[in-house]
Write an enzyme that holds these catalytic residues in place. Structure first.
Site, PDB file in Angstrom:
ATOM      1  N   ARG A  54      98.633  99.378  54.170  1.00 57.75           N
ATOM      2  CA  ARG A  54      99.850  99.861  53.780  1.00 57.75           C
ATOM      3  C   ARG A  54     100.185 101.183  54.636  1.00 57.75           C
ATOM      4  NH1 ARG A  54      98.732 102.187  47.650  1.00 57.75           N
ATOM      5  NH2 ARG A  54      97.096 103.400  47.989  1.00 57.75           N
ATOM      6  N   GLU A  77      74.345  92.825  29.606  1.00 58.45           N
ATOM      7  CA  GLU A  77      74.818  92.489  30.640  1.00 58.45           C
ATOM      8  C   GLU A  77      75.539  91.129  30.782  1.00 58.45           C
ATOM      9  OE1 GLU A  77      75.266  94.096  33.980  1.00 58.45           O
ATOM     10  OE2 GLU A  77      76.446  92.052  34.083  1.00 58.45           O
ATOM     11  N   ARG A 135      90.459 106.475  55.018  1.00 59.80           N
ATOM     12  CA  ARG A 135      91.040 107.820  54.653  1.00 59.80           C
ATOM     13  C   ARG A 135      89.892 108.627  54.111  1.00 59.80           C
ATOM     14  NH1 ARG A 135      94.005 109.007  50.268  1.00 59.80           N
ATOM     15  NH2 ARG A 135      94.318 106.975  49.673  1.00 59.80           N
ATOM     16  N   HIS A 186      63.128 112.087  73.217  1.00 54.10           N
ATOM     17  CA  HIS A 186      63.899 111.340  74.441  1.00 54.10           C
ATOM     18  C   HIS A 186      63.360 110.019  74.858  1.00 54.10           C
ATOM     19  CE1 HIS A 186      66.424 111.177  77.894  1.00 54.10           C
ATOM     20  NE2 HIS A 186      65.527 111.179  78.579  1.00 54.10           N
ATOM     21  N   GLY A 231      92.400  99.116  54.200  1.00 52.59           N
ATOM     22  CA  GLY A 231      91.838  99.787  55.418  1.00 52.59           C
ATOM     23  C   GLY A 231      90.832 100.845  55.112  1.00 52.59           C
ATOM     24  N   ALA A 242      77.985 106.162  54.581  1.00 52.90           N
ATOM     25  CA  ALA A 242      78.195 105.328  55.766  1.00 52.90           C
ATOM     26  C   ALA A 242      79.082 103.990  55.318  1.00 52.90           C
ATOM     27  CB  ALA A 242      76.774 104.834  56.230  1.00 52.90           C
ATOM     28  N   GLY A 257      90.770  98.805  47.057  1.00 55.54           N
ATOM     29  CA  GLY A 257      89.995  99.668  46.155  1.00 55.54           C
ATOM     30  C   GLY A 257      89.485  98.931  44.600  1.00 55.54           C
ATOM     31  N   TYR A 313      64.626  93.438  38.965  1.00 56.44           N
ATOM     32  CA  TYR A 313      65.439  94.268  38.289  1.00 56.44           C
ATOM     33  C   TYR A 313      65.281  93.934  36.790  1.00 56.44           C
ATOM     34  CZ  TYR A 313      68.140  97.341  41.436  1.00 56.44           C
ATOM     35  OH  TYR A 313      68.493  98.163  42.365  1.00 56.44           O
ATOM     36  N   CYS A 361      76.489  96.129  48.103  1.00 59.77           N
ATOM     37  CA  CYS A 361      75.778  96.754  49.203  1.00 59.77           C
ATOM     38  C   CYS A 361      74.860  95.877  49.971  1.00 59.77           C
ATOM     39  CB  CYS A 361      75.053  97.932  49.020  1.00 59.77           C
ATOM     40  SG  CYS A 361      75.873  98.888  47.328  1.00 59.77           S
ATOM     41  N   SER A 419      73.289  99.616  38.900  1.00 59.61           N
ATOM     42  CA  SER A 419      72.453 100.406  39.347  1.00 59.61           C
ATOM     43  C   SER A 419      72.319 101.632  38.421  1.00 59.61           C
ATOM     44  CB  SER A 419      72.991 101.047  40.673  1.00 59.61           C
ATOM     45  OG  SER A 419      73.155  99.873  41.631  1.00 59.61           O
TER      46      SER A 419
END
Ligand code: NDP
Length: 448
Positions: free
Chosen positions: A199, A35, A205, A437, A176, A342, A263, A99, A48, A15
């Protein structure tokens, strides 16, 4: 004769690299990009985009179930993983083509091979070709971090998850964070038995505690199991090909697939950074200033390899700002504050600005407004799943400093709400806005 072969040589066509190369070329620079894998990078090829397609695919499980309460009879429903996998990959091929076309249309030369910095302003490609460039941009992204313990080689990462031959019956996910929660939702909706091994006892977090608690509660309700405060001791292969996982401080579990979602670390191996003395942090991130410039004045870096904020839209902005700064005489930095984000879990989470905890620490005097509601669709469907919206306001100024949401479509709603937070609007501005509404988003202007 020009002094260098290229004005800009970009390493990595993800990106950040593609945006930087395209904009630099549009500013008149002679640009090349190398690349080693596929043009598009993590987001398009194995992040994504295919992930979101799987999220859509997975959500049909609930939609088809809920449809009954809306009067629909659906007979003989079944799910075909291979079909979805292949459709997703076909679309990824299409996007990769687009791309590549974009780069071609801008006259950017693409080398589909690995590149290494081998001297001042000098790059050597895997084929042995040596080229020179006035500026070098490193946009090599990040790679999944694998844990190390006996048998860890049996585990896959999200890279491989998109290409599975079949759907595993029992899935264990380590971590997590974003990827763990997103893939737990995906596999669970497809009918796999999913457990998460983390862990600590904290999911996601950095996100507001109320949302994290709500996601945990709903995930458990949906059947996802959690092993908290647990680490891996070993994995060994059973005779039937399944995996026997030994955990520290928890019972052993047999599963069909283990996936690391622990990670992502910056991709710097074999780039030749040491040859020219580019500085990196202890975690391996390339150190850059606000203009994405490294300590070597002609070398810049953008995106995940700098580990500032590991999000595609941020890498794109950094790449664009770099190109404008260096090739359009228009020095620009990227504002890394108030970035909305998100998690495409089931249900999704979206957030912008400070959490309640951060705001209390930083501002002291805050007001928290909250709506804990059951979306109309869930009520009719008989789905006992509640949404939660939370707004954090600076009590001294009435300015909104954070919005946090969990519930259907919350990322879609958040994109617009984030503009208001970024612009520094107040709670009174939201109150002055008439509700649409009936929607879920109207909760944001009705918070009391
Ligand atoms: P995250 O940083 O979100 O989560 C990593 C998880 O792994 C955390 O629970 C962390 O625990 C745990 N962990 C880290 N190191 C170890 C270790 N050595 N042993 C055991 N557990 C460990 O990373 P992800 O891999 O989920 O995703 C990588 C990044 O990609 C994200 O940070 C995000 O920036 C980006 N991403 C964004 C998405 C989106 O925008 N929707 C989707 C997917 C990825 P602890 O909390 O204790 O550190």
């Amino acid at each position: 004769m020009a002094e260098y072969d290229f004005d800009l040589f970009t390493i990595g066509a993800g990106s950040g690299g593609v945006r930087a190369s395209r904009i630099a070329a549009a500013h008149g620079a002679r640009v090349a990009v190398a690349e080693e894998y596929r043009v598009g990078g993590t987001c398009v090829i194995r992040g994504c985009v295919p992930k979101k397609m799987l999220v859509y695919g997975a959500h049909f499980a609930e939609d088809l179930e809920d449809a009954k309460q809306f009067g629909w009879t659906i007979e003989g429903k079944s799910f075909d993983w291979v079909k979805l996998r292949d459709h997703v990959q076909t679309d990824i091929d299409r996007l990769e083509g687009l791309y590549g076309e974009t780069l071609g249309n801008h006259g950017v030369e693409v080398f589909r091979e690995r590149a290494e910095i081998t001297g001042d302003h000098e790059i050597t490609l895997a084929s042995g070709k040596v080229v020179t460039a006035k500026y070098i941009l490193i946009a090599t992204g990040a790679t999944p971090q694998r844990l190390e313990f006996p048998g860890a080689e049996y585990a896959i990462t999200s890279n491989e998850a998109f290409h599975l031959d079949g759907l595993p019956k029992r899935v264990m996910i380590a971590g997590g964070g974003y990827i763990a929660n997103e893939f737990a939702g995906i596999f669970n909706e497809f009918g796999s038995k999913v457990c998460i091994v983390n862990r600590s006892d904290q999911l996601l977090r950095g996100y507001d505690e109320s949302l994290r608690d709500r996601l945990l509660q709903i995930s458990v309700m949906k059947g996802i199991q959690f092993h908290f405060n647990t680490t891996f001791k070993a994995i060994r292969k059973n005779d039937d090909g399944s995996l026997h996982v030994e955990l520290n401080g928890d019972e052993n579990v047999d599963v069909d697939m283990v996936m690391f979602a622990t990670g992502r670390r910056p991709n710097i191996d074999g780039l030749g950074l040491e040859t020219v003395g580019v500085e990196t942090s202890d975690g391996g991130a390339i150190k850059v200033d606000d203009f994405s410039q490294t300590n070597v004045d002609y070398i810049y870096a953008v995106g995940d390899v700098t580990d500032r904020v590991q999000l595609t839209p941020v890498a794109i902005r950094e790449g664009h700002a770099f190109a404008d700064t260096v090739f359009d005489d228009n020095p620009r930095t990227v504002d890394h504050s108030c970035i909305p984000s998100a998690v495409f879990s089931h249900p999704p989470i979206a957030a912008v600005g400070m959490t309640e905890g951060e705001a209390r620490n930083k501002l002291g005097n805050i007001k928290v407004f909250q709506s804990d509601f059951r979306p109309m669709k869930n009520v009719v469907a008989g789905r006992n799943e509640r949404g939660l919206y939370k707004m954090i306001v600076n009590a001294a100024t009435d300015q909104i400093v954070g919005i946090h949401m969990i519930g259907p479509e919350s990322p879609e709603i958040m994109q617009a709400a984030a503009i208001a937070v970024k612009a520094g609007l107040t709670k009174a501005d939201f109150d002055d806005t008439v509700a649409i509404h009936p929607t879920m988003a109207e909760e944001l202007v009705l918070l009391k």
